[in-house]
Design an enzyme around this catalytic site. Structure first.
Site, short mmCIF file in Angstrom:
data_model
loop_
_atom_site.label_atom_id
_atom_site.label_comp_id
_atom_site.label_asym_id
_atom_site.label_seq_id
_atom_site.Cartn_x
_atom_site.Cartn_y
_atom_site.Cartn_z
N SER A 7 0.88 -1.02 0.10
CA SER A 7 0.04 -0.15 -0.07
C SER A 7 0.94 1.18 -0.12
O SER A 7 2.17 1.14 0.64
CB SER A 7 -0.98 0.09 1.23
OG SER A 7 0.04 0.21 2.47
N THR A 19 5.24 0.42 6.33
CA THR A 19 5.99 -0.55 5.85
C THR A 19 5.91 -0.55 4.53
O THR A 19 6.68 -0.64 3.45
CB THR A 19 5.71 -2.10 6.35
OG1 THR A 19 5.72 -1.94 7.81
CG2 THR A 19 6.58 -2.88 5.99
N THR A 56 -7.04 5.70 6.23
CA THR A 56 -6.71 4.92 7.52
C THR A 56 -5.67 5.52 8.26
O THR A 56 -5.36 4.80 9.24
CB THR A 56 -6.26 3.42 6.93
OG1 THR A 56 -5.11 3.59 6.17
CG2 THR A 56 -7.44 2.54 6.49
N ASN A 84 -10.26 -7.78 -0.96
CA ASN A 84 -9.10 -8.26 -1.27
C ASN A 84 -9.37 -9.62 -2.44
O ASN A 84 -8.60 -9.71 -3.27
CB ASN A 84 -8.25 -9.01 -0.22
CG ASN A 84 -7.67 -7.82 0.66
OD1 ASN A 84 -7.59 -6.78 0.17
ND2 ASN A 84 -7.02 -8.26 1.91
N GLU A 126 5.99 -8.08 -22.04
CA GLU A 126 4.98 -7.28 -23.13
C GLU A 126 3.89 -6.25 -22.55
O GLU A 126 3.62 -5.35 -23.53
CB GLU A 126 4.14 -8.50 -23.67
CG GLU A 126 4.38 -9.03 -24.92
CD GLU A 126 3.34 -10.16 -25.34
OE1 GLU A 126 2.40 -9.71 -25.79
OE2 GLU A 126 3.81 -11.40 -25.26
#
Length: 449
Positions: free
Chosen positions: A140, A145, A179, A228, A254
């Protein structure tokens, strides 16, 4: 073989990783313990799925993936979850303390303690490959992290594996829901650091996915699992051509060749169709023409922006399931006549098409209906600059007051890095503007690149 190594960084990356590997296992008939009853040839490296799984002597299939987080709780769920036997324990790497939503902690203080271990594990995976094609990095933008450690990792991967492609799947901070307050800082710092190291970055914006879940799947309050699973369908469509044999197969390199006109302009917009619940799918045809048209609806995009205000530079349609080239050509011809889709004048309407005969798989008990055919469109459009502009604006509001900056400086960053990153983003917005401008105005624009 053209192997790909997936790297899942931070909570978002790991949780998307869970959804993706769950889906890959279902698609290939691999059980949660890595056994594959349908695969009779033990050690045979000729099957396409071996791009994503390596096979042990005992016939166990192990994902070519690394999960990294600076704190243990999220990866502990993988260690104890359904798929705990699928992964080698060394592929799940955790630190002791997290990056606390702070880019500087992920990139400098905490990140540097763990980076060598991570690269060592990646090296082991790379050594098992006969012809490593590249890396898929999931993270993210907003987390500490996800932003800080990923950018450190990308820099180091460029050093160690210079020519290998690096594709990112990035969770972009949603325009309305947030968040973390410092998301704009982290996003802009990571984009700036990673810009020259990433070959192609597919952005996904949680809010766009929320809306799709609410509108198309009638889920009133979507959870991250819902999001997700939808994201994993898109990732699966993009990687399907690497994992299955098809009529018109598309390779990692490609994508870049067809979607990235200039090195910096490497943020394609992903759109997926049909996203539909089982109750609705029962009553609908979902022809090739219908799902192709759905791809050009802003409502089905993974990032909130409006391509009708921008211009397309390139367009890649990846079909899977019961699709024949004749239908695709007809659908594209119809779209070209509509003229709502504007291409830049220096790029005649090129649509790259990939067709894969493996029909889309859905997770049992999930929200998506089992359909005969699906399409994922990757388009490089100047409209994605709207997303950058939104983020830059939020960054400016906070940075004007130097809010929260001391947390970053305290971890060893310098204020100059903020302004440098912000200038780079301004340049990126300008690049998008120039690419969309008509080339008739002056022919001396080509010197920047």
């Amino acid at each position: 073989m053209r192997e790909c190594i997936s790297i899942h960084v931070g909570q978002a990356g790991v949780q998307i990783g869970n959804a993706c590997w769950e889906l890959y296992c279902l698609e290939h008939g691999i059980q949660p313990d890595g056994q594959m009853p349908s695969d009779k040839t033990i050690g045979g490296g000729d099957d396409s799925f071996n791009t994503f799984f390596s096979e042990t002597g005992a016939g166990k299939h192990v994902p070519r993936a690394v999960f990294v987080d600076l704190e243990p709780t999220v990866i502990d769920e993988v260690r104890t979850g359904t798929y705990r036997q699928l992964f080698h324990p060394e592929q799940l790497i955790t630190g002791k303390e997290d990056a606390a939503n702070n880019y500087a902690r992920g990139h400098y203080t905490i990140g540097k303690e763990i980076i060598d271990l991570v690269l060592d594990r990646i090296r082991k995976l790379a050594d098992q490959c006969t012809g490593l094609q590249g890396f898929l990095v999931f993270h993210s933008f907003g987390g500490g992290t996800g932003s800080g450690f990923t950018s450190l990792l990308m820099e180091r991967l460029s050093v160690d594996y210079g020519k290998k492609s690096k594709l990112e799947f990035s969770i972009y901070p949603a325009p309305q829901v947030s968040t973390a307050v410092v998301e704009p800082y982290n996003s802009i710092l990571t984009t700036h650091t990673t810009l020259e190291h990433s070959d192609c970055a597919f952005m996904v914006d949680n809010e766009a996915i929320y809306d799709i879940c609410r509108r198309n799947l009638d889920i009133e309050r979507p959870t991250y699992t819902n999001l997700n699973r939808l994201i994993s369908q898109i990732v699966s469509s993009i990687t399907a051509s690497l994992r299955f044999d098809g009529a018109l197969n598309v390779d990692l390199t490609e994508f870049q060749t067809n979607l990235v006109p200039y090195p910096r302009i490497h943020f394609p917009l992903a759109t997926y169709a049909p996203v539909i619940s089982a109750e609705k799918a029962y009553h609908e045809q979902l022809t090739v023409a219908e799902i192709t048209n759905a791809c050009f609806e802003p409502a089905n995009q993974m990032v909130k922006c409006d391509p009708r205000h921008g211009k397309y530079m390139a367009c890649c349609l990846l079909y899977r399931g019961d699709v024949v080239p004749k239908d695709v050509n007809a659908a594209i011809a119809t779209i070209k006549t509509k003229r709502t889709i504007q291409f830049v004048d220096w790029c005649p309407t090129g649509f790259k098409v990939g067709i894969n005969y493996q029909p889309p798989t859905v997770v049992p008990g999930g929200d998506l209906a089992k359909v005969q055919r699906a399409v994922c469109m990757l388009s490089n459009t100047t409209a994605i600059a709207e997303a950058w502009a939104r983020l830059d604006h939020k960054f400016d509001l906070m940075y004007a007051k130097r809010a929260f900056v001391h947390w970053y400086v305290g971890e060893g960053m310098e204020e100059g890095e903020f302004s440098e990153a912000r200038e780079d983003m301004a340049a990126l917005e300008k690049d998008y503007e120039e690419v969309g401008a008509d080339s008739a105005e002056g022919d001396d624009e080509g010197e920047e690149y």
